[in-house]
Structures are given as structure tokens and as C-alpha cells.
Design an enzyme around this catalytic site. Structure first.
Site, PDB file in Angstrom:
ATOM      1  N   ASP A 200      41.247  50.759  33.869  1.00 13.33           N
ATOM      2  CA  ASP A 200      40.226  51.531  33.970  1.00 13.33           C
ATOM      3  C   ASP A 200      39.573  52.559  33.787  1.00 13.33           C
ATOM      4  O   ASP A 200      39.722  52.407  32.587  1.00 13.33           O
ATOM      5  CB  ASP A 200      41.092  51.551  35.413  1.00 13.33           C
ATOM      6  CG  ASP A 200      41.682  50.702  36.509  1.00 13.33           C
ATOM      7  OD1 ASP A 200      41.436  49.460  36.008  1.00 13.33           O
ATOM      8  OD2 ASP A 200      42.623  51.251  36.750  1.00 13.33           O
TER       9      ASP A 200
ATOM     10  N   TYR B 287      52.288  50.730  28.667  1.00 14.35           N
ATOM     11  CA  TYR B 287      51.745  51.924  28.823  1.00 14.35           C
ATOM     12  C   TYR B 287      52.558  52.696  28.771  1.00 14.35           C
ATOM     13  O   TYR B 287      53.355  53.388  29.214  1.00 14.35           O
ATOM     14  CB  TYR B 287      50.885  51.620  30.346  1.00 14.35           C
ATOM     15  CG  TYR B 287      50.056  50.848  30.634  1.00 14.35           C
ATOM     16  CD1 TYR B 287      48.681  51.406  30.205  1.00 14.35           C
ATOM     17  CD2 TYR B 287      49.744  49.240  30.524  1.00 14.35           C
ATOM     18  CE1 TYR B 287      47.942  50.348  30.742  1.00 14.35           C
ATOM     19  CE2 TYR B 287      49.180  48.763  30.576  1.00 14.35           C
ATOM     20  CZ  TYR B 287      47.692  49.015  30.319  1.00 14.35           C
ATOM     21  OH  TYR B 287      46.803  47.774  30.382  1.00 14.35           O
TER      22      TYR B 287
END
Length: 302
Positions: free
Chosen positions: A60, A124
Site C-alpha cells: 500500500d 513482512y
């Protein structure tokens, strides 16, 4: 065409100034996506074929990457042999100029290779700084690169207990944000790894005071939209005592994105995509392609 090569590239970026990893539609003004800048750099190599990059992992706006990946095809003019991997990395980084994007490595891969669908796992890491009453107290090296909390400590034992509920295969509908892909994505995902461990400021050896850092690491084959940020926010809420472990279990079992507490998701700027892993066998070239690349390498040294 025998001189058309497919490349897998790994690249890093500081996501603050980009509107996510993938291409921004032409009608949207303002920030570009990382893919826009990568395709511009590839286009400057003057390929014969249209430039089209397939990014493995969508991040994002504001999310960073230490190692994202993508593939693209490149055919040079006048039947020239493919670029060597090292020269491709150097050329793309040159054309990226001052953008906060860097190619770290490249591989010439089989023509049927796909960066997104061949990925075996993605990792992540979410960085959290504690005891920060105002974000201006962070060293510059961590500015917009972590989530700064006023809390001086978190209940890490409770966070570990909560994380164990999320490991394994579950319907993660509660932990995905609503977007246009919602009706088409299977909400069942398998979390292979969720760890919570102490981290460091990027300037920890050279800063006048010690700042407690924690890192939350998540590994899975794939993730839902904003899933990592939502899981992080819930785990931090458990660590702050704002959410109990049974409450988190109830939220997970609700399987409804509306069951996720409003405003709890972690902000984008603390999140890093750190790994995209592939099988070695998926990266292996045919003997013919290997020989062409070897010839190109020899010619580049002449």
C-alpha cells in the site's frame, strides 16, 4: 524470439513518496506507484517489445520494501543478445536516478516464469518504537520507518499468546480491509510464521539514547488486503491491554471485516516487505537460454 529474455528483478524502496507498489491508473493525478518508475527505467533501455512489469507483491501507499520482486520481458534492437544480469541491474539503477527505489539483483528466468504466481512465500516485518511521546523524538533514520508509541512497554507474553491463535490456516475475513478485490479473493490463508522479537533503531549504535524497538514478523504464501497491518494493530492492542486474547479469538472467529475494531489497524509506515521466496528449480533456465546469456556475458567483457 531467441533474443527476448524474461527477467526476475528484486528491488527495494522507501514507500513514503509512492502510491503503493503497483501502477497508478493514468487518470489519477499526484503520486505514482513504484511500478510506474520501474517501467519508465526499463523503457529507457529502448526495448523493441512493449514494457509490462508483473509485480509479485502489492504494497500500500507508505509501505516499504527491502525485497519485492517482479518479472518483465525485454527484447533488444537489432537482434542483440540479452543484457547480462549485472549490467541490467546497473542500467536500471542509473535510469532510476534519485528515486528512492533500487534494484538489488536480477535473474534471467524461463519464459513461462511468473513473479507473483511462482512465489512460495512472502515475509513482512512491522517495526514498533516504544516510549516516543512525539514522533519528532525519533532519529531521522527511523522517521516514517516505524510506528512510534507512547507506551514504554508492551505485554509481550500476551502478544505471543494472541499470535499463536493466528498461526496456521484460518478464514481471515475479519483481518482484511474492504476493496474491489473482496468478492474474488479466498479469505482462507495459512500463516506459517508470526514472531515477536526485540529490534533496534537503524541508528541504535550512534544515537544519544536507547529506544526500545519490537519487530513483528509474518510469513505466508500470500496475504489479504491490509491483513498484516490489521493483525499487527490487534496484537499491539493486546500488548497495550486494550484487547484481551479471548476478544481477539472472537474477532477472528467472526469472519467479518466489520467485526474488526475501527481505528485499530497499524499505520502503513512501519511495515516492510522483506522477502519473496521462490524454488530454485523455478528459476533454472533451459540449456539454450543459459548458453545465450553466457555468450552475452563474454561479449560484454570483450
Amino acid at each position: 524470439m531467441h533474443n527476448r529474455a524474461r527477467y526476475l528483478i528484486f528491488f527495494q524502496y522507501i514507500g513514503t513518496k509512492y502510491r503503493g507498489a503497483v501502477k497508478v491508473p493514468p487518470h489519477q493525478l499526484g503520486k505514482k506507484g513504484v511500478q510506474d518508475h520501474l517501467e519508465d527505467a526499463i523503457q529507457r533501455l529502448r526495448p523493441v517489445n512493449p514494457v509490462s512489469l508483473s509485480v509479485s507483491s502489492r504494497t500500500d501507499t507508505g509501505v516499504h520494501a527491502l525485497s519485492n520482486s517482479a518479472h518483465f520481458d525485454l527484447q533488444r534492437k537489432n537482434d542483440k543478445l540479452p543484457f547480462t544480469e549485472d549490467i541490467l541491474v546497473q542500467a536500471l539503477n542509473f535510469h532510476l536516478g534519485t528515486e528512492q527505489i533500487r534494484i538489488t539483483r536480477a535473474h534471467c528466468v524461463p519464459h513461462d516464469f511468473h513473479a507473483r504466481f511462482r512465489a512460495q512465500s512472502r515475509t513482512y516485518v512491522y517495526r514498533i518504537a516504544l516510549g516516543i511521546s512525539h514522533h519528532s523524538l525519533l532519529p531521522l533514520t527511523d522517521w516514517d520507518l516505524c510506528w512510534s508509541l507512547r507506551n514504554t512497554e508492551l505485554n509481550v507474553d500476551a502478544m505471543h499468546e494472541a499470535a499463536s491463535l493466528l498461526v496456521g490456516t484460518h478464514d481471515f475475513s475479519t483481518f482484511r480491509a474492504v476493496n474491489s478485490d473482496l468478492p474474488f479473493k479466498n479469505p482462507v490463508k495459512t500463516m506459517d510464521v508470526i514472531t515477536i522479537q526485540q529490534g533496534n533503531s537503524f541508528a541504535y549504535a550512534h544515537f544519544h539514547r536507547e529506544i526500545p524497538f519490537w519487530e513483528l514478523t509474518f510469513t505466508s504464501k500470500s496475504f489479504l488486503y491490509k491483513q498484516v497491518r490489521r493483525m499487527t494493530g490487534a496484537l499491539v492492542a493486546v500488548g497495550q491491554g486494550l484487547l484481551s486474547v479471548p476478544q481477539l479469538k472472537k474477532i477472528l472467529e467472526a469472519r467479518d471485516s466489520l467485526a474488526y475494531p475501527q481505528g485499530m489497524a497499524a499505520p502503513a509506515h512501519g511495515l516492510f516487505l522483506t522477502r519473496v521466496d521462490y524454488r530454485d528449480t523455478d528459476l533454472q533456465l533451459s540449456p539454450q537460454l543459459s548458453e545465450e546469456l553466457l555468450t552475452s556475458t563474454r561479449n560484454s567483457k570483450d
